[in-house]
Design a protein around this motif. Structure first.
Motif, PDB file in Angstrom:
ATOM      1  N   ILE A 218       1.729  -5.534  -1.670  1.00 13.74           N
ATOM      2  CA  ILE A 218       1.054  -5.906  -0.428  1.00 13.74           C
ATOM      3  C   ILE A 218       1.275  -4.836   0.630  1.00 13.74           C
ATOM      4  O   ILE A 218       0.322  -4.364   1.269  1.00 13.74           O
ATOM      5  CB  ILE A 218       1.528  -7.293   0.060  1.00 13.74           C
ATOM      6  CG1 ILE A 218       1.139  -8.362  -0.964  1.00 13.74           C
ATOM      7  CG2 ILE A 218       0.942  -7.608   1.443  1.00 13.74           C
ATOM      8  CD1 ILE A 218       1.839  -9.682  -0.788  1.00 13.74           C
ATOM      9  N   LEU A 219       2.521  -4.419   0.832  1.00 14.48           N
ATOM     10  CA  LEU A 219       2.811  -3.395   1.835  1.00 14.48           C
ATOM     11  C   LEU A 219       2.076  -2.097   1.527  1.00 14.48           C
ATOM     12  O   LEU A 219       1.572  -1.434   2.433  1.00 14.48           O
ATOM     13  CB  LEU A 219       4.317  -3.159   1.937  1.00 14.48           C
ATOM     14  CG  LEU A 219       5.127  -4.329   2.504  1.00 14.48           C
ATOM     15  CD1 LEU A 219       6.615  -4.042   2.414  1.00 14.48           C
ATOM     16  CD2 LEU A 219       4.721  -4.650   3.931  1.00 14.48           C
ATOM     17  N   ASN A 220       2.005  -1.747   0.248  1.00 16.04           N
ATOM     18  CA  ASN A 220       1.323  -0.513  -0.148  1.00 16.04           C
ATOM     19  C   ASN A 220      -0.184  -0.583   0.047  1.00 16.04           C
ATOM     20  O   ASN A 220      -0.853   0.451   0.110  1.00 16.04           O
ATOM     21  CB  ASN A 220       1.649  -0.163  -1.597  1.00 16.04           C
ATOM     22  CG  ASN A 220       3.107   0.211  -1.779  1.00 16.04           C
ATOM     23  OD1 ASN A 220       3.785   0.624  -0.848  1.00 16.04           O
ATOM     24  ND2 ASN A 220       3.606   0.037  -2.986  1.00 16.04           N
ATOM     25  N   SER A 221      -0.742  -1.793   0.137  1.00 14.32           N
ATOM     26  CA  SER A 221      -2.194  -1.946   0.281  1.00 14.32           C
ATOM     27  C   SER A 221      -2.660  -1.911   1.736  1.00 14.32           C
ATOM     28  O   SER A 221      -3.858  -1.839   2.001  1.00 14.32           O
ATOM     29  CB  SER A 221      -2.648  -3.265  -0.354  1.00 14.32           C
ATOM     30  OG  SER A 221      -2.271  -4.370   0.473  1.00 14.32           O
ATOM     31  N   LEU A 222      -1.737  -1.946   2.678  1.00 16.43           N
ATOM     32  CA  LEU A 222      -2.100  -2.018   4.094  1.00 16.43           C
ATOM     33  C   LEU A 222      -2.503  -0.653   4.638  1.00 16.43           C
ATOM     34  O   LEU A 222      -2.135   0.377   4.082  1.00 16.43           O
ATOM     35  CB  LEU A 222      -0.936  -2.594   4.896  1.00 16.43           C
ATOM     36  CG  LEU A 222      -0.472  -3.991   4.465  1.00 16.43           C
ATOM     37  CD1 LEU A 222       0.739  -4.425   5.268  1.00 16.43           C
ATOM     38  CD2 LEU A 222      -1.603  -5.009   4.588  1.00 16.43           C
ATOM     39  N   ASN A 223      -3.240  -0.667   5.764  1.00 14.07           N
ATOM     40  CA  ASN A 223      -3.707   0.594   6.339  1.00 14.07           C
ATOM     41  C   ASN A 223      -3.399   0.667   7.832  1.00 14.07           C
ATOM     42  O   ASN A 223      -2.873  -0.284   8.423  1.00 14.07           O
ATOM     43  CB  ASN A 223      -5.213   0.773   6.075  1.00 14.07           C
ATOM     44  CG  ASN A 223      -6.040  -0.293   6.743  1.00 14.07           C
ATOM     45  OD1 ASN A 223      -6.054  -0.409   7.967  1.00 14.07           O
ATOM     46  ND2 ASN A 223      -6.740  -1.093   5.947  1.00 14.07           N
ATOM     47  N   THR A 224      -3.742   1.780   8.430  1.00 12.18           N
ATOM     48  CA  THR A 224      -3.366   2.052   9.826  1.00 12.18           C
ATOM     49  C   THR A 224      -4.053   1.156  10.845  1.00 12.18           C
ATOM     50  O   THR A 224      -3.623   1.112  11.996  1.00 12.18           O
ATOM     51  CB  THR A 224      -3.648   3.527  10.184  1.00 12.18           C
ATOM     52  OG1 THR A 224      -5.037   3.786   9.961  1.00 12.18           O
ATOM     53  CG2 THR A 224      -2.804   4.465   9.341  1.00 12.18           C
ATOM     54  N   SER A 225      -5.104   0.454  10.460  1.00 13.45           N
ATOM     55  CA  SER A 225      -5.779  -0.442  11.404  1.00 13.45           C
ATOM     56  C   SER A 225      -5.109  -1.817  11.461  1.00 13.45           C
ATOM     57  O   SER A 225      -5.551  -2.696  12.199  1.00 13.45           O
ATOM     58  CB  SER A 225      -7.253  -0.613  11.020  1.00 13.45           C
ATOM     59  OG  SER A 225      -7.365  -1.366   9.823  1.00 13.45           O
ATOM     60  N   GLN A 226      -4.031  -1.992  10.705  1.00  9.78           N
ATOM     61  CA  GLN A 226      -3.386  -3.295  10.592  1.00  9.78           C
ATOM     62  C   GLN A 226      -1.969  -3.289  11.167  1.00  9.78           C
ATOM     63  O   GLN A 226      -1.321  -2.245  11.252  1.00  9.78           O
ATOM     64  CB  GLN A 226      -3.318  -3.718   9.124  1.00  9.78           C
ATOM     65  CG  GLN A 226      -4.682  -3.903   8.483  1.00  9.78           C
ATOM     66  CD  GLN A 226      -4.587  -4.109   6.995  1.00  9.78           C
ATOM     67  OE1 GLN A 226      -4.032  -3.274   6.270  1.00  9.78           O
ATOM     68  NE2 GLN A 226      -5.124  -5.224   6.522  1.00  9.78           N
ATOM     69  N   ILE A 227      -1.511  -4.486  11.517  1.00 11.38           N
ATOM     70  CA  ILE A 227      -0.110  -4.728  11.832  1.00 11.38           C
ATOM     71  C   ILE A 227       0.324  -5.898  10.964  1.00 11.38           C
ATOM     72  O   ILE A 227      -0.383  -6.899  10.846  1.00 11.38           O
ATOM     73  CB  ILE A 227       0.128  -4.999  13.334  1.00 11.38           C
ATOM     74  CG1 ILE A 227       1.624  -5.086  13.635  1.00 11.38           C
ATOM     75  CG2 ILE A 227      -0.658  -6.217  13.819  1.00 11.38           C
ATOM     76  CD1 ILE A 227       1.956  -4.991  15.123  1.00 11.38           C
ATOM     77  N   CYS A 228       1.459  -5.764  10.323  1.00  3.79           N
ATOM     78  CA  CYS A 228       1.939  -6.772   9.380  1.00  3.79           C
ATOM     79  C   CYS A 228       3.227  -7.388   9.887  1.00  3.79           C
ATOM     80  O   CYS A 228       4.186  -6.683  10.219  1.00  3.79           O
ATOM     81  CB  CYS A 228       2.170  -6.130   8.012  1.00  3.79           C
ATOM     82  SG  CYS A 228       2.832  -7.275   6.774  1.00  3.79           S
ATOM     83  N   LEU A 229       3.239  -8.707   9.944  1.00  3.18           N
ATOM     84  CA  LEU A 229       4.444  -9.461  10.266  1.00  3.18           C
ATOM     85  C   LEU A 229       5.063  -9.943   8.965  1.00  3.18           C
ATOM     86  O   LEU A 229       4.467 -10.759   8.251  1.00  3.18           O
ATOM     87  CB  LEU A 229       4.105 -10.638  11.178  1.00  3.18           C
ATOM     88  CG  LEU A 229       5.211 -11.652  11.473  1.00  3.18           C
ATOM     89  CD1 LEU A 229       6.493 -10.985  11.937  1.00  3.18           C
ATOM     90  CD2 LEU A 229       4.733 -12.667  12.493  1.00  3.18           C
TER      91      LEU A 229
END
Length: 173
Positions: free
Chosen positions: A71-82
């Protein structure tokens, strides 16, 4: 390292999750919620449901109790993850008798390579008395060491006490 890693630390029911949600809400980025708890009883179901209502709409939610890396590896710069929370994640691995050093090393590497801003919530468990049983003492030691590693890796560390945030390291962006 991701654009910003903010580590939120506090005691149980201290307001740390609400504060972390506020950071995400005001970021202007697409919000992702990474839930780590396992719902094993009615009490946990009620707690999770309360958090969902409190968070409100506008979140993409992932539920993963063990392997957060995909999941963490799939995220991009337009996102913020809690990521809520590191304590439950560690508890899951401890109770499954997984190798905590390996699991923590893998998660820290995924945090370091994540492209999204991250807000990681964890419990401060070292302010009370020494637990009276071996499993609790093992957990307290492991959580303390993990919190130290998370704080070292974070750009910003905030402790929340009675709903009040205190910046311990860096600054909020």
């Amino acid at each position: 390292m991701s654009a910003q890693v903010t580590f939120i630390l506090g005691g149980a029911a201290s307001g740390k999750s609400s504060y972390a949600e506020h950071i995400c809400l005001t970021s202007g980025k697409d919000r992702v919620y990474l839930a780590t708890s396992q719902i094993l009883d009615h009490e946990m179901r009620v707690k999770v449901d309360k958090h969902v209502v409190q968070r409100g709409n506008g979140w993409t939610t992932y539920e993963e109790s063990f392997d957060l890396s995909p999941i963490l590896n799939s995220l991009n710069t337009s996102q913020i993850c809690l990521l809520d929370c590191a304590t439950m994640w560690l508890t899951n691995h401890l109770l499954a008798e997984n190798n905590l050093d390996t699991e923590q090393r893998n998660l820290l590497a995924s945090i370091a390579s994540c492209k999204a801003d991250l807000v990681v919530v964890s419990n401060e468990v070292g302010l009370g008395i020494v637990p009276d049983n071996a499993l609790s003492r093992k957990f307290r030691e492991a959580q303390g060491r993990f919190n130290i590693a998370l704080a070292a890796q974070a750009n910003c560390v905030v402790q929340v006490i009675a709903g009040l945030p205190m910046v311990l390291k860096g600054q909020l962006s």
